[in-house]
Design a protein around this motif. Structure first.
Motif, PDB file in Angstrom:
ATOM      1  N   ASP A   1      -7.020  -4.711   6.507  1.00  0.00           N
ATOM      2  CA  ASP A   1      -7.707  -5.420   5.431  1.00  0.00           C
ATOM      3  C   ASP A   1      -6.808  -6.195   4.651  1.00  0.00           C
ATOM      4  O   ASP A   1      -5.979  -5.595   4.017  1.00  0.00           O
ATOM      5  N   VAL A   2      -6.917  -7.344   4.534  1.00  0.00           N
ATOM      6  CA  VAL A   2      -6.091  -8.157   3.696  1.00  0.00           C
ATOM      7  C   VAL A   2      -6.368  -8.187   2.542  1.00  0.00           C
ATOM      8  O   VAL A   2      -5.333  -8.010   1.833  1.00  0.00           O
ATOM      9  N   GLU A   3      -7.498  -7.707   2.106  1.00  0.00           N
ATOM     10  CA  GLU A   3      -7.645  -7.733   0.726  1.00  0.00           C
ATOM     11  C   GLU A   3      -7.190  -6.516   0.043  1.00  0.00           C
ATOM     12  O   GLU A   3      -6.480  -6.635  -1.096  1.00  0.00           O
TER      13      GLU A   3
ATOM     14  N   ALA B   1      -3.511  -6.897  -0.013  1.00  0.00           N
ATOM     15  CA  ALA B   1      -3.131  -7.671  -1.302  1.00  0.00           C
ATOM     16  C   ALA B   1      -3.261  -6.936  -2.834  1.00  0.00           C
ATOM     17  O   ALA B   1      -2.435  -7.046  -3.546  1.00  0.00           O
TER      18      ALA B   1
ATOM     19  N   GLU C   1      -2.292 -17.323  -6.792  1.00  0.00           N
ATOM     20  CA  GLU C   1      -3.108 -17.758  -5.592  1.00  0.00           C
ATOM     21  C   GLU C   1      -2.151 -17.914  -4.388  1.00  0.00           C
ATOM     22  O   GLU C   1      -2.541 -17.764  -3.207  1.00  0.00           O
TER      23      GLU C   1
ATOM     24  N   ARG D   1      -0.808 -14.933  -2.927  1.00  0.00           N
ATOM     25  CA  ARG D   1      -1.762 -14.051  -2.160  1.00  0.00           C
ATOM     26  C   ARG D   1      -2.048 -14.842  -0.873  1.00  0.00           C
ATOM     27  O   ARG D   1      -1.780 -13.941  -0.047  1.00  0.00           O
ATOM     28  N   GLU D   2      -2.026 -15.822  -0.782  1.00  0.00           N
ATOM     29  CA  GLU D   2      -1.798 -16.772   0.584  1.00  0.00           C
ATOM     30  C   GLU D   2      -0.553 -16.278   1.316  1.00  0.00           C
ATOM     31  O   GLU D   2      -0.963 -16.239   2.713  1.00  0.00           O
TER      32      GLU D   2
ATOM     33  N   GLU E   1      -1.017 -12.777   2.547  1.00  0.00           N
ATOM     34  CA  GLU E   1      -1.926 -12.849   3.965  1.00  0.00           C
ATOM     35  C   GLU E   1      -1.142 -13.293   5.043  1.00  0.00           C
ATOM     36  O   GLU E   1      -1.366 -12.765   6.158  1.00  0.00           O
TER      37      GLU E   1
ATOM     38  N   VAL F   1       1.102 -10.695   6.327  1.00  0.00           N
ATOM     39  CA  VAL F   1       0.395  -9.321   6.853  1.00  0.00           C
ATOM     40  C   VAL F   1       0.180  -9.737   8.404  1.00  0.00           C
ATOM     41  O   VAL F   1       0.290  -9.025   9.300  1.00  0.00           O
ATOM     42  N   ASN F   2      -0.442 -10.916   8.502  1.00  0.00           N
ATOM     43  CA  ASN F   2      -0.862 -11.328  10.026  1.00  0.00           C
ATOM     44  C   ASN F   2       0.360 -11.527  10.913  1.00  0.00           C
ATOM     45  O   ASN F   2       0.412 -11.294  12.013  1.00  0.00           O
TER      46      ASN F   2
END
Length: 393
Positions: A206-208, A211, A302, A305-306, A309, A312-313
């Protein structure tokens, strides 16, 4: 003066009383009275004379804010945010240290297995060199083949020496990161394992949640919140401020009971109200600049955060890629083992030359080395994923 009749003076004269005697008597009566009055006046003058050559004074004041435009509340929140920022910074440094330790750990394990591999390869080429030397003595092999095998022996010895040096330095680095004596002997749990890693399915994350676990994002969020509280503190400069004041004032000499040369004082209590009227827009400019800084901090949050993400991917893809690489490396190892077995068999039967055996040994060495690298890559990809998820423990 009313003129006294002559008959009265005659009567007084007959009594022996003359104007001169009367004047002398009045003077004798008034002189003591004047002296007394002069002394009383002098005492009054002396009483009003101040001795200010040594003056002592002191004061103790206490101020209790009642309303400061919300500045105190904002400062308390900033203090709490400062504690959270320090804790998140410590967590980020701890995760970074664990990440470095894990990398150093698996590097030591990799070099340890490559040391065993280099020793095995050296034993192989030495055995081949002995066989070739015997064949040269029997006249069934050329001296050129013997020299080629001897070169391979030297290369294998050089490779083993390099691996030994690298292993020693890697262990020193690991000990330094762990706070251990760098010259101490340490044995890792994965040094003697034949299979370092097992292939795992690509995890679903879960990316959220990732984060929320990253201390770097929590630090940036703390910075945003602190910037907002700073704006509130600046806004308080345009609001009224109320405070209770009290204190005690003491002095020597004092004027609280005439003029006394002793310590005495007075208590005081009051209410202080400060109402800003005009400051030429100074507070408004500062508030505007603070809001701009908050906007910039939000944009940085922000952006981070990007990036997390994306990280993580990328880590998820790298885990899948490492698993596939390990599967292919194991398949190559099985083929290289079979190739080396058939080459040795053919060499013993005399149908395969020493050059072909050396090629098979080189291929076996490369396959085994790639297998070790693939196993370590699987472990490191898992560590990178945990770091990206913020769950590295």
């Amino acid at each position: 003066m009313q003129k006294v009749p002559q008959s009265v003076w005659d009567i007084l004269g007959g009594l022996g009383i003359t104007p001169a005697s009367i004047q002398e008597g009045l003077g004798n009566m008034l002189n003591p009275l004047g002296t007394v009055l002069n002394q009383s006046g002098q005492r009054i003058v002396d009483a009003f004379r101040t001795d200010t050559r040594n003056v002592f004074a002191g004061a103790v004041m206490v101020t209790q804010p009642v309303f400061m435009g919300g500045a105190i509340i904002a400062m308390n929140k900033m203090a709490t945010l400062g504690e959270q920022l320090a804790a998140n910074s410590t967590d980020a440094k701890r995760q970074l240290t664990l990440y470095q330790i894990d990398h150093s750990y698996w590097q030591v394990v990799s070099l340890k297995h490559k040391q065993k591999l280099a020793q095995s390869y050296l034993d192989l080429v030495k055995k081949l060199d002995g066989d070739v030397q015997k064949m040269i003595e029997e006249g069934v092999a050329t001296r050129s083949e013997g020299l080629s095998v001897s070169v391979k022996v030297n290369e294998a010895e050089m490779a083993l020496m390099q691996v030994n040096d690298g292993l020693t330095l890697s262990k020193m680095l690991l000990c330094q990161l762990c706070g251990l004596p760098m010259n101490g002997e340490v044995t890792l749990a994965d040094e003697e394992k034949d299979d370092l890693a097992t292939m795992e399915l690509t995890p679903k994350v879960d990316v959220e949640q990732a984060a929320g676990n990253r201390p770097e994002l929590r630090q940036l969020q703390n910075m945003v919140d602190m910037s907002r509280q700073l704006t509130n503190i600046l806004k308080a400069g345009n609001l009224p401020q109320v405070a209770l004041t009290g204190g005690y004032l003491i002095s020597n000499p004092n004027l609280y009971n005439g003029f006394q040369k002793k310590f005495d004082g007075v208590w005081n209590i009051g209410v202080l109200v400060r109402v800003p009227i005009w400051n030429w827009g100074d507070v408004a400019y500062k508030v505007r600049a603070s809001k701009g800084a908050t906007t910039i901090a939000n944009l940085e949050l922000e952006e981070a955060r990007e990036k997390i993400e994306l990280q993580v991917n990328q880590s998820i893809f790298r885990v899948g890629e490492a698993n596939k690489k390990l599967e292919l490396a194991r398949a190559s190892t099985r083929k290289a083992d079979e190739n080396l077995r058939t080459a040795n068999l053919g060499f013993r039967e005399g149908v395969i030359s020493a050059t072909t055996v050396m090629e098979a040994q080189t291929a076996w060495l490369q396959a085994q080395s790639q297998k070790i690298d693939a196993e370590i890559d699987v472990k490191l990809s898992q560590v990178n994923l945990q770091k990206a998820m913020g769950t590295l423990e």
